[in-house]
Design an enzyme around this catalytic site. Structure first.
Site, PDB file in Angstrom:
ATOM      1  N   ALA A   8       0.456  -4.417  -0.285  1.00 56.54           N
ATOM      2  CA  ALA A   8       0.961  -4.275  -1.651  1.00 56.54           C
ATOM      3  C   ALA A   8       0.173  -4.862  -2.495  1.00 56.54           C
ATOM      4  O   ALA A   8       0.095  -4.315  -3.840  1.00 56.54           O
ATOM      5  CB  ALA A   8       2.270  -5.190  -1.889  1.00 56.54           C
TER       6      ALA A   8
ATOM      7  N   ARG B  98       1.674  -8.985   0.799  1.00 57.45           N
ATOM      8  CA  ARG B  98       0.874  -8.067   1.381  1.00 57.45           C
ATOM      9  C   ARG B  98       1.689  -7.003   2.067  1.00 57.45           C
ATOM     10  O   ARG B  98       1.598  -5.750   2.190  1.00 57.45           O
ATOM     11  CB  ARG B  98      -0.044  -8.661   2.425  1.00 57.45           C
ATOM     12  CG  ARG B  98      -0.520  -7.812   3.582  1.00 57.45           C
ATOM     13  CD  ARG B  98      -1.279  -8.877   4.379  1.00 57.45           C
ATOM     14  NE  ARG B  98      -1.631  -8.055   5.846  1.00 57.45           N
ATOM     15  CZ  ARG B  98      -2.716  -7.579   6.106  1.00 57.45           C
ATOM     16  NH1 ARG B  98      -3.539  -7.512   5.220  1.00 57.45           N
ATOM     17  NH2 ARG B  98      -2.906  -6.918   7.158  1.00 57.45           N
TER      18      ARG B  98
ATOM     19  N   GLU C 228     -11.900   0.418   3.147  1.00 56.49           N
ATOM     20  CA  GLU C 228     -11.785  -0.811   2.349  1.00 56.49           C
ATOM     21  C   GLU C 228     -12.587  -0.526   0.836  1.00 56.49           C
ATOM     22  O   GLU C 228     -13.842  -0.407   1.058  1.00 56.49           O
ATOM     23  CB  GLU C 228     -12.336  -2.118   2.859  1.00 56.49           C
ATOM     24  CG  GLU C 228     -11.670  -2.399   4.397  1.00 56.49           C
ATOM     25  CD  GLU C 228     -10.227  -2.926   4.060  1.00 56.49           C
ATOM     26  OE1 GLU C 228      -9.796  -3.241   2.944  1.00 56.49           O
ATOM     27  OE2 GLU C 228      -9.521  -3.202   5.024  1.00 56.49           O
TER      28      GLU C 228
HETATM   29  O1  0X9 Z   1      -6.007  -5.930   8.370  1.00 54.20           O
HETATM   30  C1  0X9 Z   1      -6.045  -4.731   7.802  1.00 54.20           C
HETATM   31  O2  0X9 Z   1      -4.930  -4.154   7.900  1.00 54.20           O
HETATM   32  C2  0X9 Z   1      -7.284  -4.094   7.066  1.00 54.20           C
HETATM   33  N1  0X9 Z   1      -7.688  -5.109   6.293  1.00 54.20           N
HETATM   34  S1  0X9 Z   1      -7.021  -5.509   4.876  1.00 54.20           S
HETATM   35  O3  0X9 Z   1      -7.672  -6.628   4.259  1.00 54.20           O
HETATM   36  N2  0X9 Z   1      -6.855  -4.294   3.767  1.00 54.20           N
HETATM   37  O4  0X9 Z   1      -5.703  -5.987   5.079  1.00 54.20           O
HETATM   38  C3  0X9 Z   1      -8.069  -3.617   8.143  1.00 54.20           C
HETATM   39  C4  0X9 Z   1      -7.694  -2.714   9.296  1.00 54.20           C
HETATM   40  C5  0X9 Z   1      -8.384  -1.394   9.273  1.00 54.20           C
HETATM   41  N3  0X9 Z   1      -7.291  -0.356  10.015  1.00 54.20           N
HETATM   42  C6  0X9 Z   1      -6.857   0.524   9.063  1.00 54.20           C
HETATM   43  N4  0X9 Z   1      -7.319   0.574   7.762  1.00 54.20           N
HETATM   44  N5  0X9 Z   1      -5.962   1.404   9.639  1.00 54.20           N
HETATM   45 ZN    ZN Z   2      -5.095  -3.498   3.347  1.00 58.35          ZN
END
Ligand code: 0X9
Ligand code: ZN
Length: 417
Positions: A177, A233, A376
């Site tokens: 979020a 989040r 990201e």
């Molecule tokens: O922790 C996460 O889910 C992702 N980083 S975040 O800071 N946006 O929360 C990284 C996970 C990577 N995996 C995928 N995007 N599927």
């Molecule tokens: Zn994320």
């Protein structure tokens, strides 16, 4: 440990603030900062993680011994006497939040949509208008509903060149979020594909070569809740009397909860009671499985500037890694050539951290979508989740360029036409 006694008084303060999160008034982050810790030893890391646990701090980012952590300014000052090297990344968190809240929900004409962050309703109005103004290539689809029964909308985009064997590329945004640049960037790309079809030759080519499905907001409940707590989040599942939210990006039903996720309902990485328990996940998962022609899938997050390949649950590299890596590199080069930003390419487990139940592991592992990625977006730690609105357009531009390079790469790598 000695630190317990030093911080025991602050502990109550942090807990009290935490409980406010269930009230419907806005959570304010006055006197909060984000600090960057650049640690040298594992002992320092252990000390910092102890403090994070003790105060239930929000770790925005971690890579090796580098951490970005949201904390009360007073706590950061108190930590100054310890050997935990840090500097301040954001000196006034609430000030940046206020800048973002100023414009959201106030409406815009469509020409100006990407100059500010937009509310859930504004985004839905925007995608509906795109579908009705460009009905020959764009169709609005509702993939399902959220926990609180809000619609999950997508735009299906199909050029006029038809083929029975056409492959599909699916983009999703806003599983998390607070990562506000994600839905805006994903919507920017949709807007480019739709409005520049037949005008720009690169766009026309990739829209003719593929069918596209673009879903700007998967987690609408969480996105709306960021109006109350900008740092929220997860989704808005009520887990128990105290804690809300499942981390949608830990809930996908493939190698679910096998590492880098949490069983604790209050945790920001809570995987949920079972794999695929959340309606946001099943809506998108069912869509991808139903559309077995899908060959590309990208899940957009922020921040860190990474273009990530599977897997998240294991460090083992998949059979398709070389092809996945190549198309990631092509995307990354296109990003660099747009505004000069560097996006690293690599497998999730190694380039960021182990994380099971993530979208890409599912789309690759179950959906057999060869080109599955997690991205990201901007930045690398100047503003983090609080990216100023004047970076929405540049982010959209570089990801549009990446989209063209990515689609062209898939065509080049696999001779399926
Ligand atoms: O922790 C996460 O889910 C992702 N980083 S975040 O800071 N946006 O929360 C990284 C996970 C990577 N995996 C995928 N995007 N599927
Ligand atoms: Zn994320």
């Amino acid at each position: 440990m000695k630190l317990v006694w030093l911080f025991i008084a602050l502990f109550c303060f942090v807990n009290c603030v935490d409980q406010l999160k269930d009230l419907s008034e806005q959570i304010r982050y006055e006197e909060h900062i984000v600090a960057i810790f650049t640690l040298r030893t594992d002992a320092q890391v252990a000390d910092l993680l102890y403090i994070v646990d003790l105060f239930d701090l929000d770790v925005w980012f971690r890579q090796g011994r580098t951490f970005h952590i949201l904390m009360p300014a007073q706590l950061h000052r108190d930590l100054g006497t310890y050997d935990l090297p840090s500097k301040i990344m954001i000196p006034d968190v609430q000030k940046l939040i206020d800048i973002q809240y100023q414009s959201i929900g106030k409406g815009s004409d469509n020409g100006d949509f990407f100059s500010e962050y937009r509310s859930f309703d504004e985004m839905n109005t925007f995608v509906k208008q795109l579908a009705s103004n460009y009905s020959s290539i764009a169709t609005l689809v509702e993939l399902g509903q959220t926990v609180q029964n809000r619609p999950i909308y997508g735009l299906e985009i199909s050029g006029s060149k038809s083929s029975t064997q056409k492959k599909r590329i699916v983009y999703i945004g806003c599983q998390h979020a607070r990562e506000w640049v994600s839905p805006m960037t994903v919507a920017f790309v949709a807007n480019q594909l739709i409005t520049n079809y037949g005008k720009n030759e690169n766009i026309t080519r990739i829209v003719d070569n593929f069918d596209w499905t673009i879903i700007p907001i998967v987690n609408g409940d969480g996105y709306i809740y960021t109006q109350i707590d900008r740092m929220w989040r997860k989704n808005r599942r009520q887990n128990n009397s105290r804690c809300y939210g499942v981390d949608n990006n830990r809930n996908w039903p493939f190698e679910w909860n096998t590492g880098g996720s949490s069983n604790v309902a209050c945790s920001d990485q809570y995987a949920g009671p079972s794999g695929g328990s959340e309606p946001e996940n099943t809506a998108v998962a069912n869509y991808v499985v139903k559309h077995s022609e899908t060959i590309g899938f990208v899940d957009f997050h922020s921040y860190s500037q990474l273009w990530m390949t599977p897997w998240g649950y294991t460090g083992r590299l998949p059979d398709d890694y070389a092809a996945q890596y190549q198309c990631g590199i092509d995307a990354s080069i296109a990003i660099f050539n747009t505004h000069g930003l560097e996006f690293q390419v690599g497998n999730i487990y190694d380039i960021i951290y182990p994380a099971s139940g993530g979208s890409n592991d599912y789309t690759y592992g179950v959906g057999k979508v060869t080109y599955s990625y997690g991205v990201e977006l901007r930045d690398t730690g100047e503003y983090g989740f609080l990216l100023p609105p004047d970076q929405i357009v540049p982010s959209g531009e570089e990801i549009t360029a990446a989209t063209i390079a990515f689609a062209d790469c898939i065509v080049r790598m696999k001779n399926f036409f």
